[in-house]
Design an enzyme around this catalytic site. Structure first.
Site, mmCIF file in Angstrom:
data_model
loop_
_atom_site.group_PDB
_atom_site.id
_atom_site.type_symbol
_atom_site.label_atom_id
_atom_site.label_comp_id
_atom_site.label_asym_id
_atom_site.label_seq_id
_atom_site.Cartn_x
_atom_site.Cartn_y
_atom_site.Cartn_z
ATOM 1 N N HIS A 192 0.836 -1.209 0.000
ATOM 2 C CA HIS A 192 0.000 0.000 0.000
ATOM 3 C C HIS A 192 0.864 1.250 0.000
ATOM 4 O O HIS A 192 0.706 2.126 -0.832
ATOM 5 C CB HIS A 192 -0.932 -0.006 1.214
ATOM 6 C CG HIS A 192 -2.016 1.020 1.105
ATOM 7 N ND1 HIS A 192 -1.786 2.348 1.348
ATOM 8 C CD2 HIS A 192 -3.315 0.899 0.752
ATOM 9 C CE1 HIS A 192 -2.927 3.013 1.160
ATOM 10 N NE2 HIS A 192 -3.859 2.158 0.799
ATOM 11 N N GLU A 222 1.376 4.125 -2.696
ATOM 12 C CA GLU A 222 1.414 5.497 -2.164
ATOM 13 C C GLU A 222 2.733 5.888 -1.513
ATOM 14 O O GLU A 222 2.854 6.988 -0.981
ATOM 15 C CB GLU A 222 0.277 5.662 -1.129
ATOM 16 C CG GLU A 222 -1.095 5.609 -1.765
ATOM 17 C CD GLU A 222 -2.221 5.719 -0.736
ATOM 18 O OE1 GLU A 222 -1.963 6.119 0.408
ATOM 19 O OE2 GLU A 222 -3.361 5.386 -1.099
ATOM 20 N N HIS A 254 -7.600 -2.066 -4.160
ATOM 21 C CA HIS A 254 -6.286 -1.692 -4.718
ATOM 22 C C HIS A 254 -5.756 -2.770 -5.662
ATOM 23 O O HIS A 254 -5.230 -2.459 -6.728
ATOM 24 C CB HIS A 254 -5.273 -1.477 -3.591
ATOM 25 C CG HIS A 254 -5.460 -0.177 -2.871
ATOM 26 N ND1 HIS A 254 -5.471 1.030 -3.516
ATOM 27 C CD2 HIS A 254 -5.625 0.094 -1.555
ATOM 28 C CE1 HIS A 254 -5.649 1.993 -2.633
ATOM 29 N NE2 HIS A 254 -5.754 1.454 -1.430
HETATM 30 CO CO CO Z 1 -5.769 2.639 0.290
#
Ligand code: CO
Length: 308
Positions: A192, A222, A254
């Site tokens: 993530h 991210e 995701h």
């Molecule tokens: Co997220």
């Protein structure tokens, strides 16, 4: 004055007798109302995940829950999500109620659970884990304050990547799972990623993987390493195949969209446009047997810490 003192002295045996009788009665009553040692203990496990709004994502959470239930037969295992957005969404769309940790724990305290082990299914000790820890710490502050205030004991397991040994262990679990693919191309694990300092765990996992094979990569959506970091390296390595798998508990939103989606900016589309033959894996870490046993080890540590 002297007479009063003498009279009090005369009644002393009677007072002593009364005190003795009361003490004996109190002891007898206490014995009658004290349960057998251990019979007042009610142990429970609360498994905490970020949550997933997709049934495919829930599979990762269910897989870990099943493994935990099998490891602790007879112990009630409950599931809690930390994402309010997801909880509202599944309540609205699928009429499914999941509690956030503070509410789930309050209910368990109300229902008489005395010893609770909270299982973190987080990959890194980031903001989600910090928040969970504050909630558990809050309940720990209340513990020992009687049955109405929290629990007798509460403990929290560590996330998958919490100490140096964890990087080696997760790297081993991942390379074991994908050893075949690693011989035929790049294997890219997409985490993530976060603004939190714990984002550094992904880079440490990358180093641990490279100690085993140069074909294993870690990227994040991210954080760091980024897609560009991974792309530059796999281009330089001259491999043709690229397998992309989520380094997240679940293969949810995701995984289906940012990693394996058909949109132009998904990892699959971007790598395909670069000329790689891309194979996406739509299965989360929670569905990986080797990773499940790592989570179980963390749970055991917390359970033992709680069971003094
Ligand atoms: Co997220």
């Amino acid at each position: 004055m002297k007479r009063t003192f003498l009279r009090a002295l005369e009644s002393l045996p009677r007072i002593l007798l009364l005190v003795c009788a009361l003490t004996a009665a109190h002891a007898a009553l206490a014995e009658a109302f004290t349960p057998e040692p251990g019979s007042d203990v009610k142990k429970g496990i609360l498994l905490v995940a970020f949550g997933s709004s997709m049934p495919e994502g829930e599979e990762g959470i269910n897989a870990v829950t099943d493994v935990v239930k099998a490891a602790y037969p007879g112990v009630e295992v409950r599931v809690s999500y930390t994402s309010r957005i997801i909880m509202r969404k599944i309540a609205r769309e699928r009429n499914k109620t999941v509690d956030e940790p503070a509410i789930a724990l309050a209910k368990m305290a109300y229902e008489g659970f005395t010893d609770v082990t909270v299982v973190s299914t987080h990959v890194i000790p980031g903001a989600e884990y910090d928040d969970l820890k504050s909630v558990v710490d809050g309940f720990r502050l209340m513990s020992g304050g009687g049955p109405k205030a929290g629990f007798r004991r509460i403990s929290l397991s560590l996330p998958l990547l919490s100490n140096l040994r964890d990087f080696e262990r997760l790297a081993q679990a991942l390379t074991d799972t994908y050893s075949e693919r690693g011989r035929n191309g790049a294997v890219i694990f997409v985490g993530h990623g976060t603004h939190h300092f714990a984002d550094a765990a992904y880079s440490a996992l990358q180093m641990a993987l490279w100690r085993k094979s140069p074909n294993f990569y870690v990227g994040t959506i991210e954080g760091m390493p980024s897609y560009d970091d991974v792309l530059a390296r796999i281009k330089a390595s001259k491999v043709k195949n690229a397998l992309i798998a989520p380094a997240m508990l679940v293969a949810g939103d995701h995984a289906h969209n940012d990693i394996a989606g058909d949109e132009e900016d998904s990892w699959k589309s971007m790598l395909t446009a670069e000329g790689f033959r891309v194979t996406p894996v739509l299965s989360g870490l929670g569905q990986n047997k080797a990773v499940q046993s790592l989570i179980l080890d963390k749970l055991r540590e917390a359970w033992d810490e709680g069971a003094m």
